[in-house]
Design a protein around this motif. Structure first.
Motif: not given
Length: 381
Positions: A121-131
């Protein structure tokens, strides 16, 4: 609370009526808000599959769908392709009026395989992976918040896995997403699903267990005798008839010479009508429970664990059997019956912010029930 009078085609503010609310500058999707269908209409979704011949995307991109009870979004089973890598994702575009944050709660499945971990499971903000979560030991409900600067942002969630017979039940569930503060055009107020509200409210207030909200002031009032209210209920209901499985608990004395005493009590968390139920009579002497496989009934009538190199494969054996030459025992615990939770068992109930009402006030976790373990049933009102 901001809103728009569409009929008169003019901007005007109205207060939300009682038992409704408006989030104002907060954008939130959750079971409480019952608006996951709207969420899937505003996000971009994509399904991708990766194999030895390349990458291809679906023409009809429905990576996530709303669950049957409308409480969350889950991966779309029709989007899964067997024996290949699946990447299911969705993107939400938001415009923050000032610095703020995004918060979400989710559950996923990750499994340790011989070739590595399956299920990420992953999460990105403005194409930057933060999780990036692929921990096989952490498959429980989790909640995270991330800082967002003022302006426009792309928020993107991913779940990737290889579908195969060794990983036949991939799971990714989103229970809540909240972004604040955002430019939010509110055309109507949302009815309270749980709890209640006064006029002009930005949230619904949930009264605690056994309390209900007074209609005009929303003050929480204790329910009358022989009635009860679950957390978040708008009114009280008659207390249910007591159940021997869910409301009564046997208290066992120590096992001596194969015998023990037992008395019955109401569970502390029981909500049944105790005034109409007679507890079973205490028993001064009953047979001790059978011993689980891997143990034996010793001369004092107590279940003892087999020593290393010995085993017992059935319940209530009088002695353990020594392993034959060339063989050894594996270390394992087998529980064929429960009179009480073993001392090394731990059980709990965890409340996650923003997800339905707080049921942990009446449900503390797993309980003993009819030689097994179960959780208390719950019916919202």
């Amino acid at each position: 609370v901001l809103g728009v009078d569409v009929n008169k085609m003019q901007t005007r503010c109205f207060k939300c009526p009682s038992n409704t609310y408006s989030l104002g500058k907060t954008l939130r999707y959750s079971a409480d808000d019952q608006n996951w269908d709207n969420f899937l209409n505003v996000v971009l979704q994509r399904c991708s599959w990766i194999s030895g011949v390349g990458i291809w995307n679906s023409k009809k991109s429905e990576s996530f769908v709303v669950s049957e009870d409308k409480s969350k979004i889950v991966i779309n089973p029709e989007a899964i392709k067997e024996n290949t890598w699946n990447v299911l994702e969705f993107k939400l575009n938001v415009n923050l009026l000032e610095d703020g944050k995004v918060t979400f709660a989710y559950k996923k499945t990750s499994k340790k395989m011989s070739t590595g971990t399956n299920g990420r499971f992953a999460f990105e903000i403005d194409n930057i992976n933060v999780l990036q979560d692929e921990d096989p030991t952490q498959n429980t409900l989790q909640s995270f918040s991330f800082y967002l600067q003022k302006g426009i942002h792309d928020l993107q969630w991913f779940y990737s896995f290889r579908a195969s017979k060794n990983f036949s039940t991939p799971l990714a569930e989103i229970f809540m997403i909240e972004v604040t503060p955002v430019q939010n055009t509110i055309l109507s107020c949302t009815p309270c699903v749980f709890g209640a509200s006064t006029e002009g409210s930005s949230m619904c207030k949930s009264c605690p267990f056994n309390h209900y909200p007074e209609e005009k002031t929303m003050k929480c009032i204790e329910c009358p005798a022989n009635s009860v209210a679950y957390p978040g209920s708008k009114s009280c209901i008659p207390r249910p008839v007591c159940s021997k499985i869910y409301d009564i608990i046997p208290i066992y004395g120590p096992c001596k010479q194969g015998k023990r005493t037992v008395k019955y009590e109401f569970r502390k968390e029981s909500i049944c009508n105790k005034n109409t139920f007679v507890l079973p009579s205490n028993l001064p002497e009953i047979e001790c429970e059978t011993c689980n496989p891997g143990s034996f009934l010793d001369s004092t009538g107590i279940c003892s664990t087999c020593k290393e190199g010995e085993f017992s494969s059935s319940i209530n054996e009088k002695q353990c059997t020594v392993c034959s030459p060339g063989k050894f025992t594996t270390k394992a615990e087998v529980f064929a019956n429960f009179k009480e939770l073993p001392s090394f068992f731990e059980t709990s109930c965890e409340k996650v912010e923003g997800i339905m009402e707080d049921l942990c006030s009446i449900n503390k976790g797993w309980i003993i029930a009819n030689k097994g373990i179960t959780v208390l049933p719950y019916t919202p009102t």
